[in-house]
Design a protein around this motif. Sequence first.
Motif, mmCIF file in Angstrom:
data_model
loop_
_atom_site.group_PDB
_atom_site.id
_atom_site.type_symbol
_atom_site.label_atom_id
_atom_site.label_comp_id
_atom_site.label_asym_id
_atom_site.label_seq_id
_atom_site.Cartn_x
_atom_site.Cartn_y
_atom_site.Cartn_z
ATOM 1 N N TYR A 195 -19.709 -63.222 45.976
ATOM 2 C CA TYR A 195 -20.767 -64.181 46.217
ATOM 3 C C TYR A 195 -21.714 -63.583 47.251
ATOM 4 N N ARG A 196 -22.870 -64.166 47.381
ATOM 5 C CA ARG A 196 -23.814 -63.720 48.406
ATOM 6 C C ARG A 196 -24.561 -64.904 48.982
ATOM 7 N N GLN A 197 -25.000 -64.706 50.221
ATOM 8 C CA GLN A 197 -25.771 -65.732 50.903
ATOM 9 C C GLN A 197 -26.910 -65.077 51.665
ATOM 10 N N ALA A 198 -28.116 -65.417 51.277
ATOM 11 C CA ALA A 198 -29.303 -64.924 51.956
ATOM 12 C C ALA A 198 -29.700 -65.934 53.031
ATOM 13 N N VAL A 213 -22.326 -64.058 42.450
ATOM 14 C CA VAL A 213 -22.960 -62.836 41.970
ATOM 15 C C VAL A 213 -22.245 -62.367 40.709
ATOM 16 N N ALA A 214 -20.912 -62.205 40.819
ATOM 17 C CA ALA A 214 -20.126 -61.715 39.688
ATOM 18 C C ALA A 214 -18.675 -62.104 39.894
ATOM 19 N N ASP A 247 -18.294 -62.497 34.514
ATOM 20 C CA ASP A 247 -19.389 -63.465 34.551
ATOM 21 C C ASP A 247 -20.357 -62.993 35.615
ATOM 22 N N TYR A 248 -21.652 -63.006 35.292
ATOM 23 C CA TYR A 248 -22.663 -62.518 36.214
ATOM 24 C C TYR A 248 -23.769 -63.552 36.395
ATOM 25 N N ALA A 249 -24.363 -63.550 37.570
ATOM 26 C CA ALA A 249 -25.591 -64.303 37.774
ATOM 27 C C ALA A 249 -26.681 -63.652 36.930
ATOM 28 N N ASP A 250 -27.584 -64.461 36.412
ATOM 29 C CA ASP A 250 -28.657 -63.932 35.563
ATOM 30 C C ASP A 250 -29.482 -62.882 36.310
ATOM 31 N N THR A 251 -29.631 -63.055 37.605
ATOM 32 C CA THR A 251 -30.492 -62.172 38.391
ATOM 33 C C THR A 251 -29.921 -60.766 38.559
ATOM 34 N N GLY A 261 -27.093 -56.545 34.016
ATOM 35 C CA GLY A 261 -27.675 -55.263 33.669
ATOM 36 C C GLY A 261 -27.827 -54.325 34.847
ATOM 37 N N ARG A 262 -27.657 -54.824 36.061
ATOM 38 C CA ARG A 262 -27.779 -53.972 37.250
ATOM 39 C C ARG A 262 -26.453 -53.857 38.012
ATOM 40 N N PHE A 263 -25.680 -54.932 38.025
ATOM 41 C CA PHE A 263 -24.425 -54.950 38.779
ATOM 42 C C PHE A 263 -23.249 -54.931 37.806
ATOM 43 N N THR A 264 -22.159 -54.309 38.226
ATOM 44 C CA THR A 264 -20.942 -54.276 37.449
ATOM 45 C C THR A 264 -19.747 -54.569 38.345
#
Length: 116
Positions: free
Chosen positions: A37-40, A48-49, A58-62, A65-68
């Motif tokens: 998870y992440r918190q800005a 996040v994933a 399962d990935y956040a849409d944002t 394709g970039r994170f694995t």
Amino acid sequence: QVQLVESGGGLVQPGGSLRLTCVVSGSRFSINAMGWYRQAPGKQRELVAAISTGGSTDYADTVKGRFTVSRDNAKNVVDLQMNNLKPEDTAVYYCKVDTRFRFTYWGQGTQVTVSS
């Protein structure tokens, strides 16, 4: 005492890559789902994933394709490979695990800053 130790955060330029690692120790029960998870600043913590014991992800849409996300069940380790990082990925990243009998544990967080 269950411990989640995260590593791999830091400062990276836009377009760069980082790999986060979370090592889990001390759990009496088997680990089920693992994730990041992440918190800005000023925002709510968000998924996040995540990855199941069987490897379903399962990935956040944002970040698709970039994170694995990946895991090593034998070592109780979950990794997050982050490529093509963007300034909006800047946040504190937290590792989270769910165990049998629905216990949930969080890591202490690791800072990821994407800036030129």
